[in-house]
Design a protein around this motif. Structure first.
Motif, PDB file in Angstrom:
ATOM      1  N   THR A  66       0.924  -1.290  -0.041  1.00 39.80           N
ATOM      2  CA  THR A  66      -0.027  -0.062   0.005  1.00 39.80           C
ATOM      3  C   THR A  66       0.749   1.180   0.005  1.00 39.80           C
ATOM      4  O   THR A  66       0.994   2.073   0.845  1.00 39.80           O
ATOM      5  CB  THR A  66      -1.209   0.065   1.145  1.00 39.80           C
ATOM      6  OG1 THR A  66      -0.241  -0.397   2.483  1.00 39.80           O
ATOM      7  CG2 THR A  66      -1.998  -1.115   1.066  1.00 39.80           C
ATOM      8  N   ASP A  69       1.673   4.659  -6.372  1.00 36.82           N
ATOM      9  CA  ASP A  69       1.791   3.919  -7.562  1.00 36.82           C
ATOM     10  C   ASP A  69       3.013   3.979  -8.090  1.00 36.82           C
ATOM     11  O   ASP A  69       3.399   2.733  -8.636  1.00 36.82           O
ATOM     12  CB  ASP A  69       0.544   4.486  -8.429  1.00 36.82           C
ATOM     13  CG  ASP A  69      -0.903   4.206  -8.242  1.00 36.82           C
ATOM     14  OD1 ASP A  69      -1.260   3.619  -7.074  1.00 36.82           O
ATOM     15  OD2 ASP A  69      -1.851   4.346  -9.247  1.00 36.82           O
ATOM     16  N   ILE A  72       5.128   1.411  -6.535  1.00 39.00           N
ATOM     17  CA  ILE A  72       4.734  -0.165  -6.280  1.00 39.00           C
ATOM     18  C   ILE A  72       5.855  -1.079  -6.599  1.00 39.00           C
ATOM     19  O   ILE A  72       6.221  -2.020  -6.017  1.00 39.00           O
ATOM     20  CB  ILE A  72       3.606  -0.292  -6.882  1.00 39.00           C
ATOM     21  CG1 ILE A  72       2.273   0.240  -6.034  1.00 39.00           C
ATOM     22  CG2 ILE A  72       3.425  -1.962  -6.954  1.00 39.00           C
ATOM     23  CD1 ILE A  72       1.226   0.250  -6.732  1.00 39.00           C
ATOM     24  N   HIS A  91      -1.314  -5.243  -4.715  1.00 39.82           N
ATOM     25  CA  HIS A  91      -1.072  -3.645  -4.791  1.00 39.82           C
ATOM     26  C   HIS A  91      -2.739  -3.183  -4.676  1.00 39.82           C
ATOM     27  O   HIS A  91      -3.726  -4.187  -5.260  1.00 39.82           O
ATOM     28  CB  HIS A  91      -0.353  -3.191  -5.641  1.00 39.82           C
ATOM     29  CG  HIS A  91      -0.881  -3.318  -7.034  1.00 39.82           C
ATOM     30  ND1 HIS A  91      -1.926  -2.368  -7.613  1.00 39.82           N
ATOM     31  CD2 HIS A  91      -0.528  -3.883  -8.324  1.00 39.82           C
ATOM     32  CE1 HIS A  91      -2.331  -2.588  -8.992  1.00 39.82           C
ATOM     33  NE2 HIS A  91      -1.452  -3.755  -9.160  1.00 39.82           N
ATOM     34  N   CYS A  92      -2.954  -2.076  -4.493  1.00 42.05           N
ATOM     35  CA  CYS A  92      -4.136  -1.296  -4.540  1.00 42.05           C
ATOM     36  C   CYS A  92      -4.621  -0.187  -5.330  1.00 42.05           C
ATOM     37  O   CYS A  92      -5.398   0.673  -5.310  1.00 42.05           O
ATOM     38  CB  CYS A  92      -4.595  -0.971  -2.956  1.00 42.05           C
ATOM     39  SG  CYS A  92      -4.508  -2.176  -1.757  1.00 42.05           S
ATOM     40  N   SER A  93      -3.606  -0.338  -6.423  1.00 41.59           N
ATOM     41  CA  SER A  93      -3.704   0.749  -7.528  1.00 41.59           C
ATOM     42  C   SER A  93      -4.780   0.793  -8.252  1.00 41.59           C
ATOM     43  O   SER A  93      -5.111  -0.585  -8.587  1.00 41.59           O
ATOM     44  CB  SER A  93      -2.238   0.739  -8.458  1.00 41.59           C
ATOM     45  OG  SER A  93      -2.768   1.627  -9.562  1.00 41.59           O
ATOM     46  N   LEU A  96      -3.069   0.340 -12.266  1.00 39.19           N
ATOM     47  CA  LEU A  96      -2.345  -0.477 -12.901  1.00 39.19           C
ATOM     48  C   LEU A  96      -2.636  -1.898 -12.832  1.00 39.19           C
ATOM     49  O   LEU A  96      -3.364  -2.284 -11.649  1.00 39.19           O
ATOM     50  CB  LEU A  96      -0.796  -0.567 -11.582  1.00 39.19           C
ATOM     51  CG  LEU A  96      -0.036   0.394 -11.874  1.00 39.19           C
ATOM     52  CD1 LEU A  96       1.119   0.504 -10.766  1.00 39.19           C
ATOM     53  CD2 LEU A  96       0.564   0.787 -13.343  1.00 39.19           C
ATOM     54  N   ALA A 101       2.443  -4.120 -12.561  1.00 37.41           N
ATOM     55  CA  ALA A 101       3.166  -3.730 -11.184  1.00 37.41           C
ATOM     56  C   ALA A 101       4.071  -4.632 -10.889  1.00 37.41           C
ATOM     57  O   ALA A 101       5.120  -4.211 -10.103  1.00 37.41           O
ATOM     58  CB  ALA A 101       2.078  -3.537 -10.041  1.00 37.41           C
ATOM     59  N   SER A 114      -4.021  -7.266  -8.131  1.00 34.85           N
ATOM     60  CA  SER A 114      -4.427  -6.117  -7.532  1.00 34.85           C
ATOM     61  C   SER A 114      -5.923  -6.045  -6.897  1.00 34.85           C
ATOM     62  O   SER A 114      -6.751  -6.918  -7.462  1.00 34.85           O
ATOM     63  CB  SER A 114      -4.602  -5.260  -8.890  1.00 34.85           C
ATOM     64  OG  SER A 114      -5.696  -5.475  -9.712  1.00 34.85           O
ATOM     65  N   HIS A 116      -8.290  -3.198  -5.769  1.00 39.44           N
ATOM     66  CA  HIS A 116      -8.750  -1.854  -5.622  1.00 39.44           C
ATOM     67  C   HIS A 116     -10.184  -1.349  -5.173  1.00 39.44           C
ATOM     68  O   HIS A 116     -11.112  -1.857  -5.596  1.00 39.44           O
ATOM     69  CB  HIS A 116      -8.604  -1.375  -6.917  1.00 39.44           C
ATOM     70  CG  HIS A 116      -8.931   0.174  -7.063  1.00 39.44           C
ATOM     71  ND1 HIS A 116      -9.879   0.812  -7.585  1.00 39.44           N
ATOM     72  CD2 HIS A 116      -7.897   1.184  -6.823  1.00 39.44           C
ATOM     73  CE1 HIS A 116      -9.836   2.172  -7.676  1.00 39.44           C
ATOM     74  NE2 HIS A 116      -8.895   2.267  -7.000  1.00 39.44           N
ATOM     75  N   HIS A 171     -10.474   1.574 -14.621  1.00 38.89           N
ATOM     76  CA  HIS A 171     -10.198   2.763 -13.811  1.00 38.89           C
ATOM     77  C   HIS A 171     -10.591   3.974 -14.693  1.00 38.89           C
ATOM     78  O   HIS A 171     -11.247   4.991 -14.107  1.00 38.89           O
ATOM     79  CB  HIS A 171      -8.585   2.992 -13.925  1.00 38.89           C
ATOM     80  CG  HIS A 171      -8.070   3.853 -13.173  1.00 38.89           C
ATOM     81  ND1 HIS A 171      -7.231   4.788 -13.759  1.00 38.89           N
ATOM     82  CD2 HIS A 171      -8.019   4.076 -11.635  1.00 38.89           C
ATOM     83  CE1 HIS A 171      -6.753   5.835 -12.448  1.00 38.89           C
ATOM     84  NE2 HIS A 171      -7.479   5.243 -11.267  1.00 38.89           N
TER      85      HIS A 171
END
Length: 290
Positions: A66, A69, A72, A91-93, A96, A101, A114, A116, A171
């Motif tokens: 976390t 971006d 990462i 990851h929490c982007s 991406l 990532a 991921s 998100h 996104h």
């Protein structure tokens, strides 16, 4: 049960760690270059602050990076110096994909994901209270993602699995519904100030309209919530609206958005003709005749 750890102790790390730790998921703790932040997050979640990244990695099955971006991938390069075979690296982007990532993660034997939250995390101490109503978009290793989804579902989170190749489209959809709406509201405020409102009064005047509309959309859906001149087929009003704009960019914006409303209006009123409105906003002739 999968044990979860966090590298990075910002708003997202605070929020997700607190939510998981209070909903039956074992959170091991936090590592951060800023040891004070890690300590604060650990205290907030009643977990442990780690001064050694490797020890945190060793003590967890699922590792959330976390961090911003842009950091990462570089943080992952540090992570994969440790034994991570079999671990879930997340990851929490929103922008991406897991593949973008975590390049070449398969060589380490770990699995990339991921995760998100479709949600603007504004307050690291209270945002977790709203997370149960938030959709989580997840993508990653197809053979193991069901295990990650099961963990998140166990915590009461709503998970929507998407394909890695759809991450940018996902996104973009989120940005349209949140960031770009700000641009439309800003334009509306500017136009009201030209009518004599102060910017503060303009926003106050628009607030009941905006919040009521969003509430209606949430409760009744997009189609049933549409009102206004396009929905009524009021071509004369649409034409007058276009005459308000001195800028061609503003006129084009109004026109393009009105074109997008036509299919919504037709779904709401299938018996109504929208030919005259289509002509005003520049549909081609064949389309306008429908």
């Amino acid at each position: 049960m999968l044990k979860t750890g966090f590298i990075g102790a910002g708003k997202v790390g605070f929020t997700l760690g607190k939510y998981l730790s209070t909903h039956g998921i074992e959170v091991t703790g936090y590592y951060s270059r800023n040891t004070e932040s890690a300590g604060e997050a650990a205290q907030f979640t009643q977990t442990k602050a780690y001064e050694d990244m490797g020890l945190l990695i060793e003590n967890c099955d699922v590792l959330f990076l976390t961090v911003p971006d842009g950091c990462i991938t570089s943080v992952f390069e540090e992570v994969k110096k440790y034994p991570i075979s079999g671990k879930f690296i997340c990851h929490c982007s929103g922008a991406l994909s897991s593949k973008d990532a975590f390049p070449e993660i398969r060589e380490s034997g770990a699995f990339a994901f991921s995760v998100h939250p479709l949600f603007a995390v504004s307050d690291k101490y209270h945002a977790y209270e709203e997370l149960s109503d938030v959709f989580i978009a997840s993508e990653g290793d197809e053979d193991r993602i069901h295990e990650l989804k099961a963990m998140l579902n166990q915590a009461g989170l709503q998970v929507q699995q998407i394909r890695p190749e759809d991450k940018t489209r996902y996104h973009c959809a989120a940005a349209i519904a949140s960031n770009l709406v700000v641009a439309l509201i800003s334009k509306s405020v500017d136009m009201l100030t030209e009518c004599g409102f102060t910017p503060e009064n303009a926003l106050s005047a628009l607030t009941p309209l905006m919040t009521g509309n969003i509430r209606h959309i949430a409760e009744d859906g997009v189609i049933n919530s549409l009102t206004g001149p396009v929905e009524r087929g009021d071509a004369e009003t649409v034409k007058k609206h276009l005459e308000c704009f001195g800028s061609e960019d503003d006129k084009e914006l109004y026109t393009l958005l009105s074109r997008l409303l036509i299919p919504v209006a037709q779904a709401r009123n299938p018996e109504r003709s929208y030919r005259s409105v289509k002509e005003v906003i520049g549909f081609d002739r064949k389309e306008a005749e429908k």
